[in-house]
Design a protein around this motif. Structure first.
Motif, PDB file in Angstrom:
ATOM      1  N   ASN A  80      19.249 -35.396  57.746  1.00  0.00           N
ATOM      2  CA  ASN A  80      19.889 -34.254  57.107  1.00  0.00           C
ATOM      3  C   ASN A  80      19.195 -33.016  57.661  1.00  0.00           C
ATOM      4  N   LEU A 133      23.947 -36.008  58.245  1.00  0.00           N
ATOM      5  CA  LEU A 133      24.652 -35.101  57.352  1.00  0.00           C
ATOM      6  C   LEU A 133      24.597 -33.700  57.956  1.00  0.00           C
ATOM      7  N   HIS A 136      30.180 -28.888  57.604  1.00  0.00           N
ATOM      8  CA  HIS A 136      31.520 -29.201  58.086  1.00  0.00           C
ATOM      9  C   HIS A 136      31.875 -28.441  59.366  1.00  0.00           C
ATOM     10  N   ILE A 161      32.931 -38.765  58.458  1.00  0.00           N
ATOM     11  CA  ILE A 161      33.267 -38.858  57.039  1.00  0.00           C
ATOM     12  C   ILE A 161      33.183 -37.464  56.433  1.00  0.00           C
ATOM     13  N   GLY A 162      34.325 -36.902  56.069  1.00  0.00           N
ATOM     14  CA  GLY A 162      34.347 -35.589  55.438  1.00  0.00           C
ATOM     15  C   GLY A 162      34.006 -35.696  53.964  1.00  0.00           C
ATOM     16  N   LEU A 163      33.172 -34.789  53.497  1.00  0.00           N
ATOM     17  CA  LEU A 163      32.762 -34.773  52.092  1.00  0.00           C
ATOM     18  C   LEU A 163      33.272 -33.496  51.425  1.00  0.00           C
ATOM     19  N   ALA A 164      33.575 -33.583  50.166  1.00  0.00           N
ATOM     20  CA  ALA A 164      34.090 -32.449  49.402  1.00  0.00           C
ATOM     21  C   ALA A 164      32.993 -31.414  49.169  1.00  0.00           C
ATOM     22  N   LEU A 167      29.014 -31.232  46.497  1.00  0.00           N
ATOM     23  CA  LEU A 167      28.407 -32.537  46.207  1.00  0.00           C
ATOM     24  C   LEU A 167      26.885 -32.498  46.196  1.00  0.00           C
ATOM     25  N   PHE A 168      26.296 -31.501  46.844  1.00  0.00           N
ATOM     26  CA  PHE A 168      24.842 -31.453  46.983  1.00  0.00           C
ATOM     27  C   PHE A 168      24.267 -30.264  46.231  1.00  0.00           C
ATOM     28  N   GLU A 174      31.172 -27.519  52.146  1.00  0.00           N
ATOM     29  CA  GLU A 174      31.601 -28.859  52.554  1.00  0.00           C
ATOM     30  C   GLU A 174      30.621 -29.410  53.592  1.00  0.00           C
ATOM     31  N   VAL A 176      29.710 -33.082  56.199  1.00  0.00           N
ATOM     32  CA  VAL A 176      30.299 -34.195  56.919  1.00  0.00           C
ATOM     33  C   VAL A 176      29.157 -35.156  57.309  1.00  0.00           C
ATOM     34  N   VAL A 177      29.437 -36.445  57.230  1.00  0.00           N
ATOM     35  CA  VAL A 177      28.507 -37.445  57.737  1.00  0.00           C
ATOM     36  C   VAL A 177      29.074 -37.941  59.054  1.00  0.00           C
TER      37      VAL A 177
END
Length: 183
Positions: A80, A133, A136, A161-164, A167-168, A174, A176-177
């Motif tokens: 990360n 991580l 975006h 993998i897109g993340l909303a 979340l953190f 936004e 992305v992984v």
């Protein structure tokens, strides 16, 4: 590596799956001295004896090298990196002695692809895998278009993998992984 939380989570996951975890060797580098010290203490408090935490700037001076001075490679990298740091020395990275500029030199103020390339160069060429991580923006920023194209053409990009947003705790944007696989 921050405070070592992802490293500890790896060990915990292996324990939960009742898999061998005692032979696992964990490595991390952290630029902030206090945070690196906390990571060392965190590993110790969780009973992890084969944890190696180095203090320093990963991009300017990677600490995990082979005896011949090349980057040490790893089977698995979880990362990360700090988002879009502005302090990248572009001139130094353009002639990187470790060959980490495989896709090009990131624009000033956006070191994400410098970390990206460091991680890719640190993967074992036979079975290296990574999950990273990122913000975006690494998927669409115009100034990184050519590096993104080189990444795709490298054949090591396995999954995005897109993340909303939200979340953190420390990043409302936004994320992305991105999963890399050398095999």
């Amino acid at each position: 590596c921050g405070t070592g939380g992802m490293l500890i989570s790896c060990v915990s996951e292996l324990k939960n799956q009742q898999k061998e975890y005692r032979s696992l060797k964990l490595y991390g580098q952290e630029m902030n001295y206090t945070t690196a010290a906390i990571a060392k203490m965190n590993l110790f408090l969780h009973g992890i004896e084969d944890g190696f935490i180095a203090h320093g700037d990963t991009l300017a001076s990677p600490e995990f090298l082979t005896s011949s001075g090349t980057l040490r490679t790893f089977n698995v990298v979880l990362a990360n990196p700090p988002y879009s740091i502005k302090t990248l020395d572009r001139k130094k990275f353009s002639s990187d002695p470790f060959g980490r500029n495989i896709w090009g030199v990131p624009p000033q103020g956006r070191a994400d692809y410098a970390f990206f390339q460091h991680i890719a160069a640190s993967l074992d060429s036979n079975n290296g895998r990574a999950a990273i991580l990122f913000p975006h923006g690494v998927l669409f920023r115009q100034e990184e278009k050519e590096m993104r194209k080189e990444l795709v053409n490298s054949g090591i990009l396995e999954c995005v993998i897109g993340l909303a947003p939200g979340l953190f705790y420390n990043a409302p944007m936004e994320a992305v992984v991105i999963v890399l696989n050398m095999n």
